[in-house]
Design a protein around this motif. Sequence first.
Motif, PDB file in Angstrom:
ATOM      1  N   THR A  35       0.811  -1.227   0.000  1.00 50.94           N
ATOM      2  CA  THR A  35       0.000   0.000   0.000  1.00 50.94           C
ATOM      3  C   THR A  35       0.836   1.264   0.000  1.00 50.94           C
ATOM      4  O   THR A  35       0.285   2.360  -0.038  1.00 50.94           O
ATOM      5  N   GLY A  36       2.124   1.144   0.076  1.00 48.90           N
ATOM      6  CA  GLY A  36       2.972   2.335   0.123  1.00 48.90           C
ATOM      7  C   GLY A  36       2.919   2.994   1.489  1.00 48.90           C
ATOM      8  O   GLY A  36       2.937   4.216   1.592  1.00 48.90           O
ATOM      9  N   SER A  37       2.823   2.201   2.536  1.00 47.21           N
ATOM     10  CA  SER A  37       2.811   2.661   3.934  1.00 47.21           C
ATOM     11  C   SER A  37       1.630   3.579   4.267  1.00 47.21           C
ATOM     12  O   SER A  37       1.768   4.550   5.002  1.00 47.21           O
ATOM     13  N   LEU A  38       0.456   3.262   3.746  1.00 47.07           N
ATOM     14  CA  LEU A  38      -0.742   4.017   4.110  1.00 47.07           C
ATOM     15  C   LEU A  38      -1.157   3.650   5.535  1.00 47.07           C
ATOM     16  O   LEU A  38      -1.018   2.504   5.951  1.00 47.07           O
ATOM     17  N   ASP A  39      -1.680   4.616   6.275  1.00 42.62           N
ATOM     18  CA  ASP A  39      -2.135   4.323   7.633  1.00 42.62           C
ATOM     19  C   ASP A  39      -3.602   3.884   7.621  1.00 42.62           C
ATOM     20  O   ASP A  39      -4.255   3.876   6.583  1.00 42.62           O
ATOM     21  N   GLU A  40      -4.100   3.509   8.802  1.00 45.60           N
ATOM     22  CA  GLU A  40      -5.466   2.981   8.906  1.00 45.60           C
ATOM     23  C   GLU A  40      -6.513   3.989   8.453  1.00 45.60           C
ATOM     24  O   GLU A  40      -7.497   3.610   7.820  1.00 45.60           O
ATOM     25  N   VAL A  41      -6.317   5.255   8.778  1.00 50.36           N
ATOM     26  CA  VAL A  41      -7.294   6.291   8.409  1.00 50.36           C
ATOM     27  C   VAL A  41      -7.386   6.412   6.895  1.00 50.36           C
ATOM     28  O   VAL A  41      -8.486   6.486   6.325  1.00 50.36           O
ATOM     29  N   GLN A  42      -6.255   6.425   6.218  1.00 51.03           N
ATOM     30  CA  GLN A  42      -6.252   6.532   4.762  1.00 51.03           C
ATOM     31  C   GLN A  42      -6.898   5.308   4.119  1.00 51.03           C
ATOM     32  O   GLN A  42      -7.680   5.440   3.168  1.00 51.03           O
ATOM     33  N   ILE A  43      -6.592   4.136   4.642  1.00 50.67           N
ATOM     34  CA  ILE A  43      -7.164   2.897   4.098  1.00 50.67           C
ATOM     35  C   ILE A  43      -8.675   2.876   4.313  1.00 50.67           C
ATOM     36  O   ILE A  43      -9.444   2.516   3.419  1.00 50.67           O
ATOM     37  N   GLN A  44      -9.115   3.292   5.491  1.00 45.56           N
ATOM     38  CA  GLN A  44     -10.547   3.340   5.782  1.00 45.56           C
ATOM     39  C   GLN A  44     -11.249   4.342   4.866  1.00 45.56           C
ATOM     40  O   GLN A  44     -12.340   4.077   4.373  1.00 45.56           O
ATOM     41  N   THR A  45     -10.612   5.475   4.614  1.00 41.96           N
ATOM     42  CA  THR A  45     -11.180   6.482   3.718  1.00 41.96           C
ATOM     43  C   THR A  45     -11.321   5.936   2.305  1.00 41.96           C
ATOM     44  O   THR A  45     -12.348   6.147   1.650  1.00 41.96           O
ATOM     45  N   ILE A  46     -10.305   5.215   1.841  1.00 39.93           N
ATOM     46  CA  ILE A  46     -10.359   4.588   0.515  1.00 39.93           C
ATOM     47  C   ILE A  46     -11.510   3.596   0.466  1.00 39.93           C
ATOM     48  O   ILE A  46     -12.296   3.575  -0.483  1.00 39.93           O
ATOM     49  N   SER A  47     -11.631   2.777   1.495  1.00 37.70           N
ATOM     50  CA  SER A  47     -12.699   1.781   1.557  1.00 37.70           C
ATOM     51  C   SER A  47     -14.078   2.428   1.509  1.00 37.70           C
ATOM     52  O   SER A  47     -14.952   2.001   0.753  1.00 37.70           O
ATOM     53  N   GLU A  48     -14.279   3.468   2.308  1.00 41.85           N
ATOM     54  CA  GLU A  48     -15.575   4.148   2.352  1.00 41.85           C
ATOM     55  C   GLU A  48     -15.902   4.817   1.019  1.00 41.85           C
ATOM     56  O   GLU A  48     -17.032   4.746   0.537  1.00 41.85           O
ATOM     57  N   ARG A  49     -14.921   5.457   0.435  1.00 37.82           N
ATOM     58  CA  ARG A  49     -15.131   6.160  -0.832  1.00 37.82           C
ATOM     59  C   ARG A  49     -15.443   5.175  -1.956  1.00 37.82           C
ATOM     60  O   ARG A  49     -16.324   5.404  -2.779  1.00 37.82           O
ATOM     61  N   TYR A  50     -14.724   4.061  -1.976  1.00 39.83           N
ATOM     62  CA  TYR A  50     -14.949   3.022  -2.982  1.00 39.83           C
ATOM     63  C   TYR A  50     -16.366   2.454  -2.850  1.00 39.83           C
ATOM     64  O   TYR A  50     -17.077   2.297  -3.850  1.00 39.83           O
ATOM     65  N   THR A  51     -16.784   2.170  -1.638  1.00 43.19           N
ATOM     66  CA  THR A  51     -18.125   1.634  -1.384  1.00 43.19           C
ATOM     67  C   THR A  51     -19.192   2.639  -1.819  1.00 43.19           C
ATOM     68  O   THR A  51     -20.179   2.269  -2.454  1.00 43.19           O
TER      69      THR A  51
END
Length: 130
Positions: A46-62
Motif C-alpha cells: 500500500t505504500g505505507s498508508l495508515d489505517e485512516v487513509q485505508i478506511q477512507t479509501i474503503s468508504e469512498r470506494y463503497t
Amino acid sequence: MKTSDFLLKQIATELKLSTKQIESVIKLLEDGNTVPFIARYRKEQTGSLDEVQIQTISERYTYIQNVTNRKEEVIRLIAEQDKLTDELKLKIEQAHKLQEVEDLYRPFKQKRKTKANVAKAKGLEPLAEY
C-alpha cells in the motif's frame, strides 16, 4: 470484479494518492483483509498508508459503487415506465452524488399502489379519459 480505471483515478485524485496504492488497497479489501491488517502487515503493497487513509479509501470506494448501482437501477426503472429520454439518461450518468440521482428520479418514483395505478397498468386509462 475488475475495478475500472476511471474509478481508481477518481479516488486517487480526491485523496491525492497514486492509483497503484488505491488499486492495491481495494484488491486487499476485496480479498477479505481488514483495515488494521492491511495497515500493519501490507505496508509494502500500500505504500505505507495508515489505517485512516485505508478506511477512507474503503468508504469512498463503497460509496461510488453504491452510486453506480443506484444509477443503473434508476435508469432501468424510468425506462420501464417509457419515460427515459437521452437527456435524462445523460444527467443521471453524470451525477456524482447519490442525492443528485435521487433528485432526478423523484418525479418518476411510484408513490404507492393505488386503484388508479392498477387500472392504468391494465390499460384502462383511455377508457377513463373518454
